[in-house]
Design an enzyme around this catalytic site. Structure first.
Site, mmCIF file in Angstrom:
data_model
loop_
_atom_site.group_PDB
_atom_site.id
_atom_site.type_symbol
_atom_site.label_atom_id
_atom_site.label_comp_id
_atom_site.label_asym_id
_atom_site.label_seq_id
_atom_site.Cartn_x
_atom_site.Cartn_y
_atom_site.Cartn_z
ATOM 1 N N SER A 142 5.788 0.804 0.952
ATOM 2 C CA SER A 142 4.457 0.291 1.339
ATOM 3 C C SER A 142 4.840 -0.847 2.264
ATOM 4 O O SER A 142 6.126 -1.246 2.392
ATOM 5 C CB SER A 142 3.761 -0.291 0.171
ATOM 6 O OG SER A 142 2.754 -1.222 0.596
ATOM 7 N N TYR A 155 3.264 -5.080 -7.652
ATOM 8 C CA TYR A 155 3.285 -4.374 -6.887
ATOM 9 C C TYR A 155 4.373 -4.560 -5.667
ATOM 10 O O TYR A 155 5.313 -3.742 -5.193
ATOM 11 C CB TYR A 155 2.056 -3.887 -6.197
ATOM 12 C CG TYR A 155 1.885 -2.854 -5.100
ATOM 13 C CD1 TYR A 155 1.506 -1.475 -5.673
ATOM 14 C CD2 TYR A 155 1.846 -3.059 -3.858
ATOM 15 C CE1 TYR A 155 1.391 -0.419 -4.823
ATOM 16 C CE2 TYR A 155 1.784 -1.994 -2.891
ATOM 17 C CZ TYR A 155 1.279 -0.680 -3.518
ATOM 18 O OH TYR A 155 1.161 0.410 -2.555
HETATM 19 P P1 NAD Z 1 -3.982 7.734 -5.485
HETATM 20 O O1 NAD Z 1 -4.221 6.988 -6.646
HETATM 21 O O2 NAD Z 1 -4.686 8.498 -4.675
HETATM 22 O O3 NAD Z 1 -2.405 8.696 -6.036
HETATM 23 C C1 NAD Z 1 -1.752 8.125 -7.054
HETATM 24 C C2 NAD Z 1 -0.915 9.329 -7.567
HETATM 25 O O4 NAD Z 1 -0.146 8.773 -8.693
HETATM 26 C C3 NAD Z 1 -2.010 10.376 -8.485
HETATM 27 O O5 NAD Z 1 -1.468 11.703 -8.225
HETATM 28 C C4 NAD Z 1 -1.518 9.875 -9.960
HETATM 29 O O6 NAD Z 1 -1.963 11.035 -10.825
HETATM 30 C C5 NAD Z 1 -0.241 9.420 -9.876
HETATM 31 N N1 NAD Z 1 0.064 8.779 -11.005
HETATM 32 C C6 NAD Z 1 -0.589 7.630 -11.394
HETATM 33 N N2 NAD Z 1 -0.083 6.998 -12.355
HETATM 34 C C7 NAD Z 1 0.764 8.008 -12.959
HETATM 35 C C8 NAD Z 1 1.426 7.927 -14.121
HETATM 36 N N3 NAD Z 1 1.615 7.132 -15.121
HETATM 37 N N4 NAD Z 1 2.144 9.111 -14.541
HETATM 38 C C9 NAD Z 1 2.224 10.140 -13.258
HETATM 39 N N5 NAD Z 1 1.454 10.110 -12.500
HETATM 40 C C10 NAD Z 1 0.854 8.914 -12.072
HETATM 41 O O7 NAD Z 1 -2.935 6.726 -4.562
HETATM 42 P P2 NAD Z 1 -2.007 6.681 -3.250
HETATM 43 O O8 NAD Z 1 -2.815 5.663 -2.207
HETATM 44 O O9 NAD Z 1 -2.112 8.138 -2.529
HETATM 45 O O10 NAD Z 1 -0.754 6.437 -3.321
HETATM 46 C C11 NAD Z 1 0.516 6.989 -3.257
HETATM 47 C C12 NAD Z 1 1.640 6.045 -3.092
HETATM 48 O O11 NAD Z 1 1.489 5.580 -1.888
HETATM 49 C C13 NAD Z 1 1.750 5.086 -3.990
HETATM 50 O O12 NAD Z 1 2.984 4.704 -4.488
HETATM 51 C C14 NAD Z 1 1.262 3.710 -3.575
HETATM 52 O O13 NAD Z 1 1.518 2.582 -3.852
HETATM 53 C C15 NAD Z 1 1.869 4.023 -2.020
HETATM 54 N N6 NAD Z 1 0.838 3.360 -0.980
HETATM 55 C C16 NAD Z 1 -0.408 3.597 -0.749
HETATM 56 C C17 NAD Z 1 -1.248 3.045 0.120
HETATM 57 C C18 NAD Z 1 -2.782 3.083 0.467
HETATM 58 O O14 NAD Z 1 -3.039 2.262 0.989
HETATM 59 N N7 NAD Z 1 -3.419 3.887 -0.123
HETATM 60 C C19 NAD Z 1 -0.483 2.110 1.220
HETATM 61 C C20 NAD Z 1 0.961 2.059 0.829
HETATM 62 C C21 NAD Z 1 1.531 2.669 0.000
#
Ligand code: NAD
Length: 260
Positions: A142, A155
């Protein structure tokens, strides 16, 4: 471009991970989906993706709040598809609170799902990758792996740790056909961010559009969300042969956030 490759993407039932899985499948890779969610909806997703792309698509539901299950997930992928060529550690959660009020259980869950499960997955996938002298590991970190924001201690700490793990693995495998990189997105409009928008709207009594413009995208100079497709295109590129000299990198795709 990724024909005959096997890709395992953690947290691919939603958001960025699902976008990565779609892009890998479209590029010809067989894909192991993983994550939490309604089993019937996930089965629909699995069959839809397989029909749309013609590749094999599997699913395995490890709960990464027990991070050692990441090794089971790698083993299940190797059992179903024979090997793991591309490992993406993407699963993640968020919790926002001042550090002196941060729930200990939330701190632990974020370390386990974001950082500790990535360690277990990499540890399990590396022996096979080293034996075949090829592999790609991508950790979805991130902008918060490079800079901090208040109230996101768990985080920010976990994402900084994930970048440290990325660099160490890259150095250990530098003389092989493997690479290990981190992608560092800015804000992407996924369920994880929708939850933060909803919480901020309640906390500040503001409408959704003002929360997005004045709070969520305040640090993102482009003032627009990064898209899942933009991140997926970078990930597919990193998995190609021409990206073999990119390793140990933490690549921002953040609309200029970390240029400040
Ligand atoms: P999201 O909530 O849409 O997806 C998260 C995924 O992680 C889902 O498939 C969920 O089932 C899985 N997950 C969560 N807890 C779990 C557990 N205990 N066991 C197994 N699977 C689990 O979120 P996203 O925004 O797509 O985030 C994906 C990644 O990208 C994350 O690591 C997040 O930190 C990172 N990220 C997101 C953003 C953003 O703005 N959305 C920015 C930077 C980084």
């Amino acid at each position: 471009m990724l024909k005959n490759k096997i890709a395992l993407v953690t947290g691919s039932t939603s958001g960025i991970g699902l976008g990565l899985a779609r892009a890998f499948a479209a590029a010809g890779a067989d894909v192991m989906l993983h994550g939490l969610g309604d089993p019937a909806a996930i089965e629909c997703l699995r069959t839809e993706l397989a029909h749309a792309t013609g590749v094999r698509v599997g699913f395995y539901a490890a709960d990464l709040s027990r991070p050692a299950e990441a090794a089971t997930l790698v083993a299940a992928t190797e059992a179903e598809f024979g090997r793991v060529d591309i490992l993406v550690n993407n699963a993640g959660i968020q919790h926002v609170a001042p550090v002196d009020e941060f729930p200990v259980a939330s701190w632990q869950a974020i370390q386990d799902i974001v950082l500790n499960s990535a360690f277990h997955a990499i540890r399990a996938a590396l022996p096979g990758m080293k034996r075949r002298d090829q592999g790609r590991i991508i950790n979805v970190a991130s902008a918060h792996g490079l800079v901090a924001s208040p109230f996101k201690s768990a985080y920010v700490a976990a994402k900084h740790g994930l970048i440290g793990l990325t660099k160490t693995v890259a150095l250990e495998v530098a003389e092989t056909g493997l690479t290990c990189n981190a992608i560092c997105p800015g804000y992407v409009l996924t369920p994880l961010v929708e939850n933060q928008i909803a919480a901020q709207a309640i906390a500040h009594g503001l409408p959704r559009e003002r929360v997005i413009r004045e709070i969520i995208l305040a640090a993102q100079p482009t003032k627009r969300f990064v898209t899942v497709e933009e991140i997926a295109a970078l990930a597919v590129f990193l998995c190609g042969d021409t990206a073999r000299s990119i390793t140990g990198a933490a690549l921002p795709i953040d609309g200029g956030w970390t240029a400040r």
